[in-house]
Design a protein around this motif. Structure first.
Motif, PDB file in Angstrom:
ATOM      1  N   MET A  17       0.834  -1.195   0.000  1.00 25.72           N
ATOM      2  CA  MET A  17       0.000   0.000   0.000  1.00 25.72           C
ATOM      3  C   MET A  17       0.872   1.248   0.000  1.00 25.72           C
ATOM      4  O   MET A  17       1.887   1.304   0.673  1.00 25.72           O
ATOM      5  N   ARG A  18       0.440   2.238  -0.770  1.00 20.02           N
ATOM      6  CA  ARG A  18       1.157   3.508  -0.756  1.00 20.02           C
ATOM      7  C   ARG A  18       0.781   4.286   0.496  1.00 20.02           C
ATOM      8  O   ARG A  18      -0.284   4.090   1.084  1.00 20.02           O
ATOM      9  N   ARG A  19       1.680   5.166   0.889  1.00 22.10           N
ATOM     10  CA  ARG A  19       1.359   6.040   2.006  1.00 22.10           C
ATOM     11  C   ARG A  19       0.333   7.078   1.572  1.00 22.10           C
ATOM     12  O   ARG A  19       0.239   7.426   0.392  1.00 22.10           O
ATOM     13  N   LYS A  33      -1.109  10.706   0.955  1.00 23.48           N
ATOM     14  CA  LYS A  33      -0.474  11.955   0.547  1.00 23.48           C
ATOM     15  C   LYS A  33      -1.178  13.101   1.248  1.00 23.48           C
ATOM     16  O   LYS A  33      -2.392  13.305   1.081  1.00 23.48           O
ATOM     17  N   GLU A  89       4.168   9.583  11.334  1.00 16.37           N
ATOM     18  CA  GLU A  89       4.162   8.779  10.104  1.00 16.37           C
ATOM     19  C   GLU A  89       2.753   8.603   9.543  1.00 16.37           C
ATOM     20  O   GLU A  89       2.333   7.506   9.191  1.00 16.37           O
ATOM     21  N   GLY A 113       1.772   9.901   6.751  1.00 12.77           N
ATOM     22  CA  GLY A 113       1.823   9.821   5.297  1.00 12.77           C
ATOM     23  C   GLY A 113       2.980  10.644   4.775  1.00 12.77           C
ATOM     24  O   GLY A 113       3.821  11.135   5.536  1.00 12.77           O
ATOM     25  N   ASP A 114       3.059  10.758   3.438  1.00 10.53           N
ATOM     26  CA  ASP A 114       4.062  11.613   2.810  1.00 10.53           C
ATOM     27  C   ASP A 114       3.493  13.021   2.701  1.00 10.53           C
ATOM     28  O   ASP A 114       2.312  13.218   2.398  1.00 10.53           O
ATOM     29  N   SER A 121       8.518   9.195   6.808  1.00  6.52           N
ATOM     30  CA  SER A 121       7.666   9.996   5.931  1.00  6.52           C
ATOM     31  C   SER A 121       8.512  10.890   5.032  1.00  6.52           C
ATOM     32  O   SER A 121       9.487  11.487   5.478  1.00  6.52           O
ATOM     33  N   SER A 122       8.113  10.959   3.763  1.00  6.63           N
ATOM     34  CA  SER A 122       8.737  11.898   2.842  1.00  6.63           C
ATOM     35  C   SER A 122       8.161  13.282   3.117  1.00  6.63           C
ATOM     36  O   SER A 122       6.962  13.426   3.366  1.00  6.63           O
ATOM     37  N   SER A 138      -3.679  14.525  -3.804  1.00  3.89           N
ATOM     38  CA  SER A 138      -3.610  14.444  -2.343  1.00  3.89           C
ATOM     39  C   SER A 138      -4.831  13.734  -1.773  1.00  3.89           C
ATOM     40  O   SER A 138      -5.944  13.854  -2.287  1.00  3.89           O
ATOM     41  N   ASP A 139      -4.604  12.996  -0.682  1.00  3.40           N
ATOM     42  CA  ASP A 139      -5.711  12.359   0.033  1.00  3.40           C
ATOM     43  C   ASP A 139      -6.331  13.313   1.041  1.00  3.40           C
ATOM     44  O   ASP A 139      -7.540  13.321   1.252  1.00  3.40           O
TER      45      ASP A 139
END
Length: 316
Positions: A1-3, A5, A26, A28-29, A60-61, A74-75
């Motif tokens: 799963m992606r983080r 955004k 943490e 998300g990015d 996290s980025s 973006s989420d």
């Protein structure tokens, strides 16, 4: 799963500190954005925060930018953009300038992140989130305002200070507009399950409520140059967490109410369930006669503020 955004619009104190809380947890990015005139400032703050990751142990980025292209898809988007309060200013004094800023931001969000949950923090809050919803055209569940989490946190802090107890044991609820008309709900305030009315006499409780109402102004007067940011940013991060982790948190949120509480189509602070869908459910309480009157007074203040904003925007 992606983080997930998470984009934060506005890299000032609240925005940068929100990025700090979200990265450390943490969630998300993170994309930290500010206007082009700030040049490399967002990138500098983001790089500094990312360099803390080996020390604090988060992956996290974090990137800083002045381009909305970097926020695309973006989420969750947290909007802190706007001018801050200065000593002697009320939230309402910010109305005209920040309404134009929020309008511009909303247009960019609509174009780049049409599926995002948008959390507005800019003041005056209730009018700004109403404008964001109008500009984006998003489902109202996807647009909400952060104020109640902060106001309730201030209330809980002052109650803990008064009673000498842990803040963790205090549950509280404040409703209505973000400002001097916010409404405490004593029946929903307790310490370790004990009703607050059994621990603090009514006169003293009202003094604590009044300090809560003026909590932001108190900090502005102490700082002299600037306004609160640690607690507002932490409140934003809690709402972000509720969305990205689908926590189903029951928290006070500025949500669009129609039939609920007979508000009639305005954003006001009410208890709600927050999850991946944003504001997934508004909870209607049975308020006392005095609480109902106070809440209606607060709603009327919000309606007046929105009407003034609409007039200012219409007149340029």
């Amino acid at each position: 799963m992606r983080r997930a955004k998470i984009s934060i619009i506005g890299a000032g104190n609240v925005g940068a500190t929100c990025a700090h809380w979200c990265a450390a947890a943490e969630l998300g990015d993170i994309v930290l954005l500010d206007i082009p005139a700030t040049e490399d400032m967002p990138a500098g703050k983001a790089l500094d925060l990312r360099q803390a990751s080996p020390i604090m142990g988060f992956d996290s980025s974090v990137i800083g930018t002045t381009s909305y292209d970097d926020t695309a898809g973006s989420d969750v988007i947290v909007v802190t953009a706007g001018i801050p309060r200065k000593p002697g200013m009320s939230r309402d004094d910010l109305l005209a300038t920040n309404a134009k800023i929020v309008t511009s931001v909303g247009e960019q969000i609509k174009a780049t992140s049409p599926d995002a949950v948008v959390i507005v923090v800019s003041n005056p809050l209730d009018a700004m989130v109403q404008q964001m919803w109008k500009v984006t055209g998003f489902d109202s569940a996807k647009v909400c305002g952060q104020a109640g989490v902060l106001d309730t946190a201030r209330y809980r802090t002052f109650l803990a200070m008064e009673l000498g107890v842990s803040v963790e044991d205090i549950s509280a609820l404040l409703m209505g507009g973000h400002g001097d008309t916010m409404v405490p709900i004593p029946s929903c305030t307790s310490v370790g399950g004990i009703p607050i009315t059994q621990l603090i006499d009514p006169a003293r409780l009202e003094e604590i409520v009044e300090r809560t109402r003026k909590g932001g102004a108190e900090i502005v007067s102490l700082l002299k140059t600037g306004s609160a940011y640690y607690a507002p940013a932490a409140a934003c991060a809690q709402m972000v967490e509720a969305v990205v982790k689908d926590k189903k948190r029951c928290i006070p949120v500025a949500a669009l109410c129609h039939d609920e509480y007979n508000v009639g189509g305005y954003y006001v602070g009410v208890p709600a369930i927050m999850g991946t869908g944003g504001v997934e459910k508004i909870i209607e309480l049975s308020l006392t006669e005095s609480e109902t009157a106070d809440f209606q007074n607060s709603v009327d203040a919000v309606k007046s503020l929105v009407a003034t904003m609409d007039e200012l925007l219409a007149n340029g």
